[in-house]
Design a protein around this motif. Structure first.
Motif, PDB file in Angstrom:
ATOM      1  N   VAL A 120       0.852  -0.892  -0.113  1.00 10.11           N
ATOM      2  CA  VAL A 120      -0.171  -0.149   0.008  1.00 10.11           C
ATOM      3  C   VAL A 120       1.013   1.160   0.107  1.00 10.11           C
ATOM      4  O   VAL A 120       1.429   1.139   0.711  1.00 10.11           O
ATOM      5  CB  VAL A 120      -1.511   0.150   1.543  1.00 10.11           C
ATOM      6  CG1 VAL A 120      -1.466   1.432   1.304  1.00 10.11           C
ATOM      7  CG2 VAL A 120      -1.923  -1.256   1.250  1.00 10.11           C
ATOM      8  N   VAL A 121       0.772   1.923  -0.590  1.00  8.40           N
ATOM      9  CA  VAL A 121       1.428   3.157  -1.057  1.00  8.40           C
ATOM     10  C   VAL A 121       0.728   4.564  -0.732  1.00  8.40           C
ATOM     11  O   VAL A 121      -0.838   4.520  -1.050  1.00  8.40           O
ATOM     12  CB  VAL A 121       1.891   3.995  -2.147  1.00  8.40           C
ATOM     13  CG1 VAL A 121       3.024   5.064  -2.518  1.00  8.40           C
ATOM     14  CG2 VAL A 121       2.667   2.879  -3.207  1.00  8.40           C
ATOM     15  N   ALA A 122       1.308   5.088   0.762  1.00  7.23           N
ATOM     16  CA  ALA A 122       0.223   5.960   1.252  1.00  7.23           C
ATOM     17  C   ALA A 122       1.197   7.874   0.345  1.00  7.23           C
ATOM     18  O   ALA A 122       2.507   8.069   0.735  1.00  7.23           O
ATOM     19  CB  ALA A 122       0.394   6.455   1.888  1.00  7.23           C
ATOM     20  N   TYR A 123       0.061   8.698   0.298  1.00 13.27           N
ATOM     21  CA  TYR A 123       1.205   9.844  -0.754  1.00 13.27           C
ATOM     22  C   TYR A 123       0.185  10.259   0.441  1.00 13.27           C
ATOM     23  O   TYR A 123      -1.029  11.508   0.201  1.00 13.27           O
ATOM     24  CB  TYR A 123       0.389   9.843  -1.729  1.00 13.27           C
ATOM     25  CG  TYR A 123       0.368   8.668  -3.100  1.00 13.27           C
ATOM     26  CD1 TYR A 123       1.754   8.670  -3.261  1.00 13.27           C
ATOM     27  CD2 TYR A 123       0.261   7.839  -3.899  1.00 13.27           C
ATOM     28  CE1 TYR A 123       2.428   8.334  -4.599  1.00 13.27           C
ATOM     29  CE2 TYR A 123       0.000   7.442  -4.952  1.00 13.27           C
ATOM     30  CZ  TYR A 123       2.183   6.979  -4.777  1.00 13.27           C
ATOM     31  OH  TYR A 123       2.103   6.381  -5.844  1.00 13.27           O
ATOM     32  N   ILE A 124       0.780  10.921   0.896  1.00 17.00           N
ATOM     33  CA  ILE A 124       0.755  11.840   2.918  1.00 17.00           C
ATOM     34  C   ILE A 124       0.751  13.529   2.123  1.00 17.00           C
ATOM     35  O   ILE A 124       2.117  13.763   1.684  1.00 17.00           O
ATOM     36  CB  ILE A 124       2.071  11.474   3.478  1.00 17.00           C
ATOM     37  CG1 ILE A 124       1.735  10.008   3.713  1.00 17.00           C
ATOM     38  CG2 ILE A 124       0.604  12.331   5.083  1.00 17.00           C
ATOM     39  CD1 ILE A 124       2.563   9.475   4.950  1.00 17.00           C
ATOM     40  N   ASP A 125       0.176  14.223   3.106  1.00 18.23           N
ATOM     41  CA  ASP A 125       0.248  15.619   2.944  1.00 18.23           C
ATOM     42  C   ASP A 125      -0.305  16.083   4.243  1.00 18.23           C
ATOM     43  O   ASP A 125      -0.948  14.980   4.448  1.00 18.23           O
ATOM     44  CB  ASP A 125      -0.718  16.343   1.376  1.00 18.23           C
ATOM     45  CG  ASP A 125      -2.281  17.172   1.172  1.00 18.23           C
ATOM     46  OD1 ASP A 125      -2.583  16.023   2.425  1.00 18.23           O
ATOM     47  OD2 ASP A 125      -2.178  16.563   0.472  1.00 18.23           O
ATOM     48  N   ARG A 126      -0.754  17.188   3.829  1.00 21.43           N
ATOM     49  CA  ARG A 126      -1.139  17.314   5.823  1.00 21.43           C
ATOM     50  C   ARG A 126      -2.682  17.955   6.284  1.00 21.43           C
ATOM     51  O   ARG A 126      -2.806  17.494   6.886  1.00 21.43           O
ATOM     52  CB  ARG A 126      -0.741  19.388   6.260  1.00 21.43           C
ATOM     53  CG  ARG A 126       0.632  19.266   5.880  1.00 21.43           C
ATOM     54  CD  ARG A 126       1.112  21.188   5.967  1.00 21.43           C
ATOM     55  NE  ARG A 126       3.060  21.578   5.765  1.00 21.43           N
ATOM     56  CZ  ARG A 126       3.422  21.979   5.804  1.00 21.43           C
ATOM     57  NH1 ARG A 126       2.454  23.428   5.594  1.00 21.43           N
ATOM     58  NH2 ARG A 126       4.299  22.468   5.570  1.00 21.43           N
TER      59      ARG A 126
END
Length: 367
Positions: A120-126
């Protein structure tokens, strides 16, 4: 690798046809090439003594792959005119192959289908994160989590009211990181993902990583990419390969430690064909370690009709009361025993250590 899916192969007697075929090449001439491959592998089986009905079943199954878009390949296991099992492969075989033998040749599956980490790739921002599920067969969306949307950005002033605002920003970031970590833990449980890849700015990745449940810390890695970037396939493959290598190294470390005798003078691991055959007969193998290029992997052993009827010499089987016996590869015979007793198996090729000696070893259920 959980071997339970191989049970159908050991519910019937042999001999077996085992075929590994590459389907990774896709050109205008692919259907014709696969038609020729089907004919060639069927002829190869016939030359080894395979019966006509089983050759025909294999040829028909391979012909059906003429227009397949599978990215890697397929394994086929057939007997008595029927294909019993045909798993897809996570990696393309180095070459197409066909073998007619008393046991199905399952050992290559440990490398071609065994260690295939689901990611699972998690593309994280605020503000939250987008999740993407990656497997050897491709990618798909795996959900989105949205945290608090205000306030998000800091200011550059030092006024007291602005300091309070910045504190609220910090609280928003921390809240959103917790939301993402909780959602990622749920996503991992639902998908059974072996690996979590965190993508985003350094602080955002670290904040989410620190808030993951402890059980997921070893599964999570941080990708060195900026916020909002999308990982390329080669980035994911590198992370998956590194995960497989670390797993193999950990199991080898366990094996090497268990190989040393304990306080009672007994070891919790064995290596070499004679010791493994004895452990298999006594149902003591908990995890089978195989290095396919090891010299013992294709060493000849003798088998009977049941999985625990296994010996180094044919005469040993007769002593055990088995009247019928056949020669078989050591790795395939040990995998059959592992399947019957609920053990797991692992290819240790990704690790750098040369152990176990001869390429075959096992961690034991009891010494």
């Amino acid at each position: 690798m959980d071997l339970a899916f191989l049970h159908p192969l050991y519910e019937h007697p042999g001999p077996w046809a085992s075929v590994y075929v590459d389907t990774s090449r896709h050109t205008e001439g692919t259907p014709h090439e696969r038609h020729l491959t089907a004919q060639a592998l069927a002829r190869e089986l016939a030359g080894q003594g395979c019966d006509e009905a089983t050759c025909g079943a294999v040829r028909s199954a391979l012909e059906e792959l003429a227009h397949s878009s599978e990215p890697n390949g397929r394994a086929l296991f057939a007997r008595a005119g029927e294909v019993v099992l045909d798993p897809s492969l996570a990696r393309a075989p180095l070459r197409d192959s066909a073998l007619w033998a008393p046991l199905p040749h399952t050992a290559p599956l440990l490398e071609l289908a065994g260690e295939d980490p689901v990611c699972v790739v998690a593309y994280i921002d605020r503000r939250g994160a987008d999740f993407e599920l990656r497997t050897a067969l491709g990618r798909r969306d795996a959900g989105t989590v949205s945290g608090r949307q205000h306030p998000i950005h800091r200011t550059s002033t030092v006024d007291w009211s602005e300091r309070r605002f910045q504190l609220k920003v910090e609280n928003t970031w921390e809240h959103n990181a917790t939301e993402v970590a909780d959602a990622l833990a749920v996503c991992q449980e639902e998908t059974g993902a072996d690996l979590l890849i965190l993508v985003g700015d350094d602080r955002e990745r670290r904040a989410v990583h620190d808030r993951l449940p402890r059980r997921l810390h070893e599964r999570a890695v941080e990708a060195p990419h900026g916020s909002g970037s999308r990982l390329l396939d080669e980035d994911v493959e590198q992370a998956r390969a590194e995960h497989v290598r670390r797993r193999a190294e950990r199991e080898l470390e366990r094996f090497l430690a268990a190989r040393e005798p304990g306080e009672d003078g007994r070891a919790g691991a064995v290596e070499g064909v004679p010791a493994l055959v004895e452990a298999a007969r006594e149902h003591r193998i908990d995890e089978l370690l195989i290095r396919p290029d090891g010299p013992d992997a294709h060493r000849e052993v003798w088998i009977g009709e049941d999985p625990d009827q296994l010996a180094v010499r044919r005469t040993d089987l007769k002593i055990l009361g088995e009247q019928n016996s056949w020669p078989a590869r050591a790795d395939d015979a040990l995998i059959r025993s592992a399947v019957a007793t609920g053990a797991v198996a692992l290819s240790v090729t990704p690790a750098t250590d040369d152990s176990p000696s001869g390429g075959l070893g096992a961690l034991l259920r009891w010494a």
